[in-house]
Design an enzyme around this catalytic site. Structure first.
Site, PDB file in Angstrom:
ATOM      1  N   HIS A 172     -80.664 -26.058 -90.139  1.00  0.00           N
ATOM      2  CA  HIS A 172     -81.577 -27.112 -90.461  1.00  0.00           C
ATOM      3  C   HIS A 172     -81.352 -27.947 -89.333  1.00  0.00           C
ATOM      4  CE1 HIS A 172     -83.014 -30.466 -92.493  1.00  0.00           C
ATOM      5  NE2 HIS A 172     -83.193 -29.965 -93.687  1.00  0.00           N
TER       6      HIS A 172
ATOM      7  N   THR B 257    -133.561 -20.203 -68.497  1.00  0.00           N
ATOM      8  CA  THR B 257    -133.511 -20.129 -69.953  1.00  0.00           C
ATOM      9  C   THR B 257    -133.175 -18.578 -70.146  1.00  0.00           C
ATOM     10  OG1 THR B 257    -135.858 -20.149 -70.382  1.00  0.00           O
ATOM     11  CG2 THR B 257    -134.659 -21.998 -70.393  1.00  0.00           C
ATOM     12  N   HIS B 258    -132.597 -18.200 -71.145  1.00  0.00           N
ATOM     13  CA  HIS B 258    -132.063 -16.778 -71.365  1.00  0.00           C
ATOM     14  C   HIS B 258    -131.769 -16.013 -70.036  1.00  0.00           C
ATOM     15  CE1 HIS B 258    -134.115 -17.186 -75.422  1.00  0.00           C
ATOM     16  NE2 HIS B 258    -135.022 -17.982 -74.680  1.00  0.00           N
TER      17      HIS B 258
ATOM     18  N   SER C  43    -106.881  -7.260 -54.887  1.00  0.00           N
ATOM     19  CA  SER C  43    -105.970  -6.383 -54.413  1.00  0.00           C
ATOM     20  C   SER C  43    -106.477  -5.140 -53.550  1.00  0.00           C
ATOM     21  CB  SER C  43    -104.751  -6.057 -55.372  1.00  0.00           C
ATOM     22  OG  SER C  43    -105.409  -5.165 -56.373  1.00  0.00           O
TER      23      SER C  43
ATOM     24  N   LYS D  57    -113.473  -9.904 -51.723  1.00  0.00           N
ATOM     25  CA  LYS D  57    -114.004 -10.769 -52.744  1.00  0.00           C
ATOM     26  C   LYS D  57    -113.644 -12.287 -52.771  1.00  0.00           C
ATOM     27  CE  LYS D  57    -115.343  -9.396 -55.806  1.00  0.00           C
ATOM     28  NZ  LYS D  57    -114.586  -8.732 -57.135  1.00  0.00           N
TER      29      LYS D  57
ATOM     30  N   GLU E  52    -113.067 -18.837 -64.415  1.00  0.00           N
ATOM     31  CA  GLU E  52    -112.753 -17.891 -65.515  1.00  0.00           C
ATOM     32  C   GLU E  52    -111.718 -18.312 -66.397  1.00  0.00           C
ATOM     33  OE1 GLU E  52    -114.278 -13.894 -63.414  1.00  0.00           O
ATOM     34  OE2 GLU E  52    -112.565 -14.747 -62.577  1.00  0.00           O
TER      35      GLU E  52
END
Length: 435
Positions: free
Chosen positions: A68, A141-142, A264, A269, A276
């Protein structure tokens, strides 16, 4: 709490040491109020006030014996007190009088950190929106090119959304910044309501109006719901930044350290990893809100099912929301904007984004709506098929459109009206900052 996604100031608020210090503060205030009512002897109060905070390790030792946590804390804290004084600690209280009241204090301080970060991000969004108010780009849009807009307009959308979030968070802070010292089932059977009023007043907390054994859990659900919406709004902003960083778009680029390595396997990149990460964390906030909703319904005057959940979702959600906001502000402050790439993308469809201007120009000149629409649509299909401009495709069908119909700024004639709303938001935000 995951250290990776927790800023130091939030981690400090949710440390075990801070929690137990808050518990001790509640107990001292309760004893002070009890002494003023003649319940706790003055000598006992003096000993209670002098008692040092116990070490976390000692509390854990005693918890292993008692199973407790609250009783272990009380036993560890009163070890240094004379027995005749220690017996007055926690007088007339139940465990959650201590836990919920201290938690209300920690939640209030935590929300203050989140609100401060939200206000900073809102201000930065406003400033960068004004900076790029006339930076023309294409709206989508879309996911498909639609009509011209400006990058400032895009950022202003997020500034207003985040401002609404601060309103929700402010209301949620009021909801959770409450305490109760009302005894085992909330009837004040062995403690005066005056003790509760004193303790909560000293802590800057409201009082649960009709308690059970605990503060009502719809309050915590309101907070985590507000944090989930906040997370989704941050996600909306950083998702836009992710999409604009795609190789074939390349309109913005988030900041990276000199040590950055994006892959890696592929040295070239430059991944939008911050954006993200913040999108992913929004999912955690939404999931935690669902857990908080489950905590609202407890058996009778209370059960213990909510406790284990809250030990996870309350600190984690506040930490994640705070991390999101601070990281999003760092991203936005260091964001590189490429107006030249925006201009190039605006022209990528060779005038097709001006189809509505041509369509309405034809109807204004007397062509019926259906005929005008069909003509422009057919010319657009020709332009798609042949690689010609929309103007050339229209000419091939015998319709020579004025050059003025292909001027992007014709779409932006009312942007001053929108800017006035952003200016008003800036004034409102500045008033808050100056308070």
């Amino acid at each position: 709490m995951i250290e990776r996604y927790t800023r130091p100031e939030m981690a400090a608020l949710w440390s075990e040491e801070t929690k137990y210090a808050a518990w001790a503060r509640v107990e001292v205030l309760a004893s002070t109020a009890q002494a003023s009512l003649g319940v706790v002897p003055g000598a006992a109060l003096a000993d209670i006030r002098r008692a040092p905070l116990p070490a976390v390790a000692r509390i854990r030792e005693l918890e292993a014996e008692r199973d407790h946590e609250i009783l272990a804390f009380l036993a560890a804290w009163t070890e240094t007190m004379p027995a005749d004084s220690a017996r007055w600690v926690h007088h007339g209280m139940t465990s959650y009088d201590l836990v919920d009241t201290a938690q209300g204090l920690l939640l209030a301080h935590s929300v203050d950190l989140v609100l401060d970060a939200a206000h900073k991000l809102t201000g930065l969004l406003i400033d960068r929106a004004l900076e790029h108010w006339d930076t023309v780009c294409v709206a989508r849009t879309h996911g498909v090119h639609a009509e011209p807009t400006t990058f400032g307009h895009k950022l202003a959308v997020h500034a207003h959304a985040l401002h609404r979030c601060t309103g929700r968070l402010t209301a949620a802070r009021r909801a959770v910044a409450v305490g109760t010292l009302s005894g085992a089932v909330g009837t004040y059977s062995h403690i005066s309501p005056q003790v509760e009023q004193y303790v909560c007043g000293e802590l800057g907390l409201g009082v649960e109006p009709v308690p059970t054994q605990v503060v009502a859990r719809d309050r915590h659900a309101e907070l985590l719901g507000a944090l989930a919406i906040l997370g989704a709004v941050v996600e909306q902003f950083v998702l836009e930044m992710r999409l604009l960083q795609r190789t074939e778009v390349g309109e913005v680029e988030e900041p990276r350290s000199g040590a950055y390595q994006g892959s890696s396997a592929m040295p070239h990149k430059r991944n939008p990893t911050t954006s993200e990460r913040l999108c992913g964390l929004a999912r955690v906030l939404r999931a935690n809100a669902g857990a908080a909703y489950e905590n609202i319904a407890l058996w009778h005057e209370r059960d213990l099912a909510h406790s284990s959940v809250e030990r996870v979702v309350l600190p984690d959600s506040l930490a994640v929301a705070h991390y999101q906001l601070v990281s999003a502000a760092e991203l936005l402050a260091g964001l590189t904007v490429h107006p030249e790439r925006m201009a190039r993308n605006l022209g990528a469809t060779r005038g097709l984004v001006h189809s509505s201007e041509v369509f309405l120009g034809l109807t204004a000149d007397g062509t019926d709506r259906e005929s005008a629409y069909r003509l422009v649509q057919a010319a657009a299909e020709d332009a798609h098929a042949t690689g010609s401009t929309l103007a050339e495709a229209l000419a091939a069908r015998g319709m020579h459109a004025p050059d003025a119909w292909f001027e992007p700024r014709r779409f932006l004639g009312n942007r001053d009206h929108l800017k006035s709303r952003l200016d008003n938001l800036k004034k409102e935000h500045q008033q808050h900052v100056d308070m």
